[in-house]
Each structure stands twice: as C-alpha cells, then as structure tokens.
Motif scaffolding. Structure first.
Motif, PDB file in Angstrom:
ATOM      1  N   SER A  81       8.853 -64.812 -51.797  1.00  0.00           N
ATOM      2  CA  SER A  81       9.282 -64.344 -50.483  1.00  0.00           C
ATOM      3  C   SER A  81       9.284 -65.481 -49.462  1.00  0.00           C
ATOM      4  O   SER A  81      10.228 -65.632 -48.677  1.00  0.00           O
ATOM      5  CB  SER A  81       8.348 -63.220 -50.017  1.00  0.00           C
ATOM      6  OG  SER A  81       8.664 -62.811 -48.710  1.00  0.00           O
ATOM      7  N   ARG A  82       8.242 -66.295 -49.488  1.00  0.00           N
ATOM      8  CA  ARG A  82       8.149 -67.417 -48.537  1.00  0.00           C
ATOM      9  C   ARG A  82       9.269 -68.425 -48.772  1.00  0.00           C
ATOM     10  O   ARG A  82       9.871 -68.942 -47.823  1.00  0.00           O
ATOM     11  CB  ARG A  82       6.783 -68.092 -48.674  1.00  0.00           C
ATOM     12  CG  ARG A  82       5.658 -67.275 -48.055  1.00  0.00           C
ATOM     13  CD  ARG A  82       4.308 -67.910 -48.277  1.00  0.00           C
ATOM     14  NE  ARG A  82       3.276 -67.165 -47.556  1.00  0.00           N
ATOM     15  CZ  ARG A  82       2.030 -67.018 -47.974  1.00  0.00           C
ATOM     16  NH1 ARG A  82       1.648 -67.556 -49.122  1.00  0.00           N
ATOM     17  NH2 ARG A  82       1.159 -66.335 -47.253  1.00  0.00           N
ATOM     18  N   LEU A  83       9.547 -68.699 -50.033  1.00  0.00           N
ATOM     19  CA  LEU A  83      10.562 -69.700 -50.356  1.00  0.00           C
ATOM     20  C   LEU A  83      11.955 -69.240 -49.931  1.00  0.00           C
ATOM     21  O   LEU A  83      12.751 -70.027 -49.402  1.00  0.00           O
ATOM     22  CB  LEU A  83      10.530 -69.997 -51.859  1.00  0.00           C
ATOM     23  CG  LEU A  83      11.279 -71.227 -52.367  1.00  0.00           C
ATOM     24  CD1 LEU A  83      11.028 -72.447 -51.497  1.00  0.00           C
ATOM     25  CD2 LEU A  83      10.901 -71.505 -53.808  1.00  0.00           C
ATOM     26  N   LEU A  84      12.254 -67.975 -50.136  1.00  0.00           N
ATOM     27  CA  LEU A  84      13.557 -67.461 -49.720  1.00  0.00           C
ATOM     28  C   LEU A  84      13.742 -67.515 -48.205  1.00  0.00           C
ATOM     29  O   LEU A  84      14.864 -67.652 -47.714  1.00  0.00           O
ATOM     30  CB  LEU A  84      13.741 -66.019 -50.218  1.00  0.00           C
ATOM     31  CG  LEU A  84      14.497 -65.865 -51.549  1.00  0.00           C
ATOM     32  CD1 LEU A  84      13.730 -66.472 -52.709  1.00  0.00           C
ATOM     33  CD2 LEU A  84      14.800 -64.406 -51.838  1.00  0.00           C
ATOM     34  N   LYS A  85      12.641 -67.443 -47.469  1.00  0.00           N
ATOM     35  CA  LYS A  85      12.710 -67.528 -46.010  1.00  0.00           C
ATOM     36  C   LYS A  85      12.732 -68.982 -45.524  1.00  0.00           C
ATOM     37  O   LYS A  85      13.390 -69.299 -44.538  1.00  0.00           O
ATOM     38  CB  LYS A  85      11.509 -66.805 -45.379  1.00  0.00           C
ATOM     39  CG  LYS A  85      11.552 -65.296 -45.538  1.00  0.00           C
ATOM     40  CD  LYS A  85      10.284 -64.659 -44.997  1.00  0.00           C
ATOM     41  CE  LYS A  85      10.290 -63.143 -45.202  1.00  0.00           C
ATOM     42  NZ  LYS A  85       9.011 -62.519 -44.772  1.00  0.00           N
ATOM     43  N   ASN A  86      12.014 -69.854 -46.203  1.00  0.00           N
ATOM     44  CA  ASN A  86      11.881 -71.240 -45.738  1.00  0.00           C
ATOM     45  C   ASN A  86      13.023 -72.147 -46.163  1.00  0.00           C
ATOM     46  O   ASN A  86      13.227 -73.206 -45.576  1.00  0.00           O
ATOM     47  CB  ASN A  86      10.554 -71.823 -46.220  1.00  0.00           C
ATOM     48  CG  ASN A  86       9.360 -71.173 -45.558  1.00  0.00           C
ATOM     49  OD1 ASN A  86       9.484 -70.596 -44.476  1.00  0.00           O
ATOM     50  ND2 ASN A  86       8.195 -71.250 -46.186  1.00  0.00           N
ATOM     51  N   ALA A  87      13.766 -71.760 -47.204  1.00  0.00           N
ATOM     52  CA  ALA A  87      14.904 -72.572 -47.653  1.00  0.00           C
ATOM     53  C   ALA A  87      16.057 -71.657 -48.071  1.00  0.00           C
ATOM     54  O   ALA A  87      16.471 -71.640 -49.237  1.00  0.00           O
ATOM     55  CB  ALA A  87      14.484 -73.476 -48.811  1.00  0.00           C
ATOM     56  N   PRO A  88      16.600 -70.878 -47.135  1.00  0.00           N
ATOM     57  CA  PRO A  88      17.607 -69.871 -47.489  1.00  0.00           C
ATOM     58  C   PRO A  88      18.925 -70.448 -47.994  1.00  0.00           C
ATOM     59  O   PRO A  88      19.692 -69.736 -48.645  1.00  0.00           O
ATOM     60  CB  PRO A  88      17.806 -69.103 -46.174  1.00  0.00           C
ATOM     61  CG  PRO A  88      17.387 -70.053 -45.104  1.00  0.00           C
ATOM     62  CD  PRO A  88      16.279 -70.848 -45.693  1.00  0.00           C
ATOM     63  N   HIS A  89      19.213 -71.723 -47.698  1.00  0.00           N
ATOM     64  CA  HIS A  89      20.451 -72.309 -48.206  1.00  0.00           C
ATOM     65  C   HIS A  89      20.339 -72.666 -49.690  1.00  0.00           C
ATOM     66  O   HIS A  89      21.356 -72.774 -50.386  1.00  0.00           O
ATOM     67  CB  HIS A  89      20.837 -73.555 -47.398  1.00  0.00           C
ATOM     68  CG  HIS A  89      19.845 -74.670 -47.433  1.00  0.00           C
ATOM     69  ND1 HIS A  89      18.540 -74.510 -47.009  1.00  0.00           N
ATOM     70  CD2 HIS A  89      19.950 -75.972 -47.834  1.00  0.00           C
ATOM     71  CE1 HIS A  89      17.904 -75.661 -47.142  1.00  0.00           C
ATOM     72  NE2 HIS A  89      18.724 -76.549 -47.650  1.00  0.00           N
ATOM     73  N   TYR A 368       4.622 -73.712 -56.256  1.00  0.00           N
ATOM     74  CA  TYR A 368       4.355 -75.100 -55.858  1.00  0.00           C
ATOM     75  C   TYR A 368       3.660 -75.171 -54.498  1.00  0.00           C
ATOM     76  O   TYR A 368       2.761 -75.991 -54.273  1.00  0.00           O
ATOM     77  CB  TYR A 368       5.665 -75.907 -55.820  1.00  0.00           C
ATOM     78  CG  TYR A 368       6.378 -75.772 -54.489  1.00  0.00           C
ATOM     79  CD1 TYR A 368       6.093 -76.621 -53.419  1.00  0.00           C
ATOM     80  CD2 TYR A 368       7.287 -74.739 -54.278  1.00  0.00           C
ATOM     81  CE1 TYR A 368       6.707 -76.452 -52.193  1.00  0.00           C
ATOM     82  CE2 TYR A 368       7.894 -74.567 -53.053  1.00  0.00           C
ATOM     83  CZ  TYR A 368       7.601 -75.427 -52.012  1.00  0.00           C
ATOM     84  OH  TYR A 368       8.185 -75.246 -50.790  1.00  0.00           O
ATOM     85  N   ARG A 369       4.089 -74.325 -53.537  1.00  0.00           N
ATOM     86  CA  ARG A 369       3.545 -74.404 -52.176  1.00  0.00           C
ATOM     87  C   ARG A 369       2.078 -74.019 -52.150  1.00  0.00           C
ATOM     88  O   ARG A 369       1.252 -74.694 -51.521  1.00  0.00           O
ATOM     89  CB  ARG A 369       4.353 -73.492 -51.228  1.00  0.00           C
ATOM     90  CG  ARG A 369       4.063 -73.747 -49.741  1.00  0.00           C
ATOM     91  CD  ARG A 369       4.146 -72.476 -48.922  1.00  0.00           C
ATOM     92  NE  ARG A 369       3.156 -71.501 -49.346  1.00  0.00           N
ATOM     93  CZ  ARG A 369       1.866 -71.525 -48.960  1.00  0.00           C
ATOM     94  NH1 ARG A 369       1.416 -72.474 -48.160  1.00  0.00           N
ATOM     95  NH2 ARG A 369       1.027 -70.592 -49.398  1.00  0.00           N
ATOM     96  N   LYS A 370       1.736 -72.927 -52.833  1.00  0.00           N
ATOM     97  CA  LYS A 370       0.352 -72.472 -52.898  1.00  0.00           C
ATOM     98  C   LYS A 370      -0.522 -73.499 -53.605  1.00  0.00           C
ATOM     99  O   LYS A 370      -1.652 -73.770 -53.178  1.00  0.00           O
ATOM    100  CB  LYS A 370       0.294 -71.125 -53.628  1.00  0.00           C
ATOM    101  CG  LYS A 370      -1.108 -70.545 -53.780  1.00  0.00           C
ATOM    102  CD  LYS A 370      -1.725 -70.193 -52.454  1.00  0.00           C
ATOM    103  CE  LYS A 370      -3.052 -69.470 -52.644  1.00  0.00           C
ATOM    104  NZ  LYS A 370      -3.748 -69.245 -51.362  1.00  0.00           N
ATOM    105  N   MET A 371      -0.014 -74.072 -54.684  1.00  0.00           N
ATOM    106  CA  MET A 371      -0.751 -75.124 -55.402  1.00  0.00           C
ATOM    107  C   MET A 371      -1.019 -76.311 -54.485  1.00  0.00           C
ATOM    108  O   MET A 371      -2.127 -76.855 -54.461  1.00  0.00           O
ATOM    109  CB  MET A 371       0.053 -75.579 -56.621  1.00  0.00           C
ATOM    110  CG  MET A 371       0.181 -74.542 -57.725  1.00  0.00           C
ATOM    111  SD  MET A 371       1.483 -74.953 -58.904  1.00  0.00           S
ATOM    112  CE  MET A 371       0.879 -76.516 -59.554  1.00  0.00           C
TER     113      MET A 371
END
Length: 519
Positions: A81-89, A368-371
């Motif tokens: 969910s975070r990744l889809l919001k932080n890099a939507p392109h 990756y972000r949580k790690m």
C-alpha cells in the motif's frame, strides 16, 4: 572522496542497499552507497515485477497455523500500500486470475483469496470474485478449455523493479547521499579490532581510495556471505541461494491486461503469467544454485516453464518464440537441512560481526522499505548515533511528487509520451528537454536519444547495458531489439562520455557477450 568521513557506508546497490541509503540520508545521516557493478544489476532487476503480500505464504500460515508466515503476509500488504502511494508512476494495481480445473477447488480458492482481501483490510485493492468459464475463455482466448470450471479473480501490485531502484537512489541523492556504482569494496580497514573504513576500487578508472566510517552495512543480497568472509574468513554461511528464471513472450499469449496465477504446479511451485511492458512475462522457477555475477538461463528451466504453459494453454509454444529470458539469484536465509528453497520464508535477519560489520540477509522487494527502516534503527542503537525518526513511510519518491496520470508532456508521439510518464513520472519533460530533436532508437519502441542522454547525465549510466537492461528494460523484453539499438547507444555514449574507439569496441564486445549469454 579520499579520506572522507561518513556516518554510514552501505555496500550493495540493490533494493535493500538503495532503500537503506534513502532511509539513512532522509534522517540526516551523511551516507555513502557503494556498488561494484551497476545499480540493481543482480537480483533486484530480475524479479517477477510483483508488489505483494504472498498468497503462498498465507496458505502456509493457515494450514500450519504459522504466525510468522501470517505476519510476513500482513507486513507485505502494508508495504504494498505504501509503495503504490509513494511511487504511483512505477507501481500500479494488477488484476490476477487463477484458472480452476476441479470444481471443488473453486470455493477453496475463493475462500483463500477472500482471506487475502481480509488481511489487506482498508489497504485492499479490490474484492476477490468468481469468474465464469465463458468469461475466462473470452479474456484468455488461448487458455486450455478442456476441463475448465472457471476462475477466481483477485488483486495485487505490479511495479518496475530496476526503475524503482534508481528512483530510490535519486531520492536519496536529493537528501545528500553519495551513490557510486562500479565502486568495489576491496577490503576493510580496522582500528583496535573494530571496522573503521573501506578500501574502494573504481572499476571504470581502476583508481583506489579510502573512505571512513564506524558504521558499515553489508546489503549485498546474494553476495552477503562473500562480503562477510572479507571481514572474517571463518564467517559461517547463512544464505541458501535459489535461482529463478523468467521468459518473455509476445502479447498474443496474454492479450488482456489481466494476469494469470497458477497456484500449484506439479511440484508445488507458483507460476505467474503477467502483462508487462506490452509483453507476456512468465515465471518463475526455483532451483538451488551457486553464486554467480551473471547467472545464465538453463535449458532445463526453459523446458520446465514451456511444459507448464502447455498444461494451461491450448497453443504450442516454440522455444524460438521466446523474446528474452533472464535468471536471478534469490538470497534466502538458510533453512534447516533438507528443506527445499521454495519452503523457506523469505524473511530477513540483521546481524553484526565481532568487528562491527552489520549485515542484512534475506527479504524481498515488497518489504525493502520496512527492512531499511529496521536496519537504520538497528545501527543508530548499536553505534549510539543520534536517533532520528524514520521519514520514508509517506515519502514521495522522485518522479511522483507532482505526478498525475493526466500530466502534460511535450511530445506528439503518443507511445513515447505514455512511456515517459510511466517510467519517469513528473520528470518526463526533463527527459525530452535533454535534446533539441527527439529521435527514436528503434522503430518498434519508445526509447529515444533524449532518454539515453538523460540517464547518462542524471541516472548514473556508465555502460551501454546500464541503459539497455536496467534503465529501460528493453533487453529484458526483446533481446533482438536490444542488439539492434546497441550501435546507436554506443555512438551517443561515445560523444557524451568522450570515449575513444578502443573503449567503444570494448563496451560493444562486453555488451554482446552479456546479451548472448545472460539474457
């Protein structure tokens, strides 16, 4: 950089290393990232292109009442969910359908995927549903019709892994991180038995230099054990390596924008058949392997994938139809003896040696972000650095800060415009502004001279394959087209980087060797 003092030095420019560079630099730490080859040259550009919690892990969690497996799924869905919001392109929702050939599997699969929706909670991308046989045939004309009962539809995330990797680095650079590809950590330096720096060799110029820090992180993925032995020759092996291959076929095998998920092949693996960059991507295998910088695709693995495609498609697929294929090595935390690599939970661990080298092992792209957050928290505590709060949970990555799907791009060619928006987001016009006249590199694809020059100036491109494989993914979807643009790429790079003819010939020879043997 000589004798420069950093708060944190990271070795490894794949998903974990790049994510850690962003986490550390965004907290205000002076950060250096070193990568011996190009960024994401290994496993991080050779994934199945999915951002997911892991349906297979959820099934194992339920069957075995395994809380660790369940938590891994939940964490993955949160990070999706975070990744889809932080890099939507670069990241988007993907519709997946599981074909069903036994009537009793229909309710079983529907309940299982509905549970996946439930675990997703408010972060869910859509509700699972049952698809009738006629609609399955309509959406997937080539699917095997004999015995087909129907299907179950669910939703997950899709992303461009190598583009995300370089985007993480560009965002880290915005916060002051120093990111260096083709910079190999040759040996560690010590003071009173504790690690204090790294001797680095620039593989382009062959120069060596020293960089200093008490905090040195080993985030080299499949090479983590090798780097650990650089610090301690007696370091115990902690990784099991597994190879996974993917093949790319023409879009005719998957004409819709929906993918297929085969939950269990004859030997219990998961097989995905996905729309990707206008092609059909199929993978992956899972075989124990040995360490290699440029792993090659085996005939055995290709035959395995083609065999299973014939089980689920009415069409006979010839090996000559494969547009490209590649192999990636997964670094899995070592399993108990006699366990297969597909049974290992792809969790990560963080350890430190007696000298203070910190290593992170295992994990997957989705988390990756949580790690990275856990890793920076770990080193701030261990080395008594000033603790600063993680900034990456809601941090928009480069290209997404002013991104909208309705962006205005100064290009008349619709395919080039759409391509640039998907790959560069709100930087699309910056790419076009690199040249006065935009020229295609290949008649069938949207790659241009402007894009190549932009990636040389802004995205660390130093060799032709950096651009052809990882900044554009062209070689990963059409190897022949990649060969056809090679001379144009070399001519532009020669001019931009002031290469002599000898350098051009060396780069051409090296590029063709990789295209012929590793793709």
């Amino acid at each position: 950089m000589e004798n420069n003092k950093y708060d944190i030095i990271i070795i490894g420019g794949g998903a974990t290393g790049s994510g850690t560079a962003l986490d550390a630099s965004s907290r205000g730490f002076k950060t250096l990232l070193l990568e011996k080859n190009d960024f994401a040259e290994g496993t991080s550009s050779r994934s199945t292109k999915l951002v997911h919690g892991g349906v297979r892990y959820l099934e194992a969690a339920v069957k075995g009442l395994n809380k660790d497996q369940y938590n891994l799924v939940k964490e993955g869905l949160k990070e999706r969910s975070r990744l889809l919001k932080n890099a939507p392109h670069l990241c988007s929702r993907l519709t997946l359908v599981t074909p069903i050939y036994k009537w009793w599997e229909l309710p079983y699969m529907f309940i299982g995927l509905s549970l996946y929706d439930f675990v997703s909670g408010r972060r869910g991308l859509g509700r699972s549903s049952i698809v009738c046989k006629n609609k399955m045939i309509n959406n997937f004309p080539s699917i095997k019709k004999s015995g087909l009962v129907g299907g179950v539809k669910y939703y997950d995330g899709s992303f461009n892994d190598s583009r995300l990797n370089v985007t993480l680095l560009k965002t880290a650079q915005k916060f002051g991180a120093d990111c260096r590809n083709y910079s190999e950590a040759e040996e560690f330096l010590y003071e009173e038995g504790k690690i204090s720096g790294v001797k680095v060799r620039n593989k382009i110029t062959d120069e060596t230099y020293i960089v200093n820090s008490k905090v040195i992180i080993n985030a080299t993925g499949a090479f983590s054990d090798k780097v650990r032995t650089l610090d301690n020759k007696e370091a115990k092996k902690m990784l099991d390596l597994s190879s996974g291959i993917h093949i790319v076929l023409d879009k005719k095998y998957l004409p819709s924008q929906e993918g297929l998920m085969i939950p269990k092949t004859e030997d219990g693996r998961v097989l995905f058949i996905l729309p990707w960059m206008g092609k059909c991507l199929v993978g992956t295998t899972d075989e124990k392997t040995t360490l290699s910088e440029h792993p090659e695709v085996s005939q055995k693995d290709i035959k395995y994938i083609l065999k299973h495609l014939e089980i689920y498609f009415d069409l006979k697929i010839d090996e000559s139809e494969i547009l490209s294929s590649w192999c990636g090595i997964r670094p899995l935390v070592a399993a108990p003896k006699n366990a297969s690599t597909k049974s290992i939970v792809r969790e990560h661990i963080i350890i430190s040696s007696d000298s203070g080298l910190v290593s992170i092992l295992g994990g997957k792209w989705t988390t990756y972000r949580k790690m990275s957050e856990e890793l920076v928290d770990y080193v701030t505590s261990k080395f008594a650095l000033k603790n600063k709060e993680c900034q990456t949970k809601k941090l928009k990555l480069i290209g997404s800060e002013n991104f909208t799907k309705e962006m205005q791009v100064d290009c008349l060619d619709e395919d080039i415009k759409n391509y640039l928006i998907k790959m560069y987001g709100d930087k699309a016009n910056d790419v076009l502004n690199c040249v006065e006249t935009v020229e295609r590199l290949h008649k069938d694809y949207a790659h241009t001279n402007a894009e190549l020059i932009y990636t040389i100036k802004e995205e660390f491109v130093q060799k032709p394959m950096d651009y052809i494989v990882r900044r554009t993914s062209l070689a990963l979807i059409d190897k022949q087209a990649a060969k056809e643009i090679l001379n144009k790429v070399l001519a532009i790079m020669q001019k931009e980087l002031s290469w002599d003819e000898k350098r051009v010939n060396i780069e051409k020879e090296n590029s063709l060797e990789l295209l012929n043997n590793s793709l």
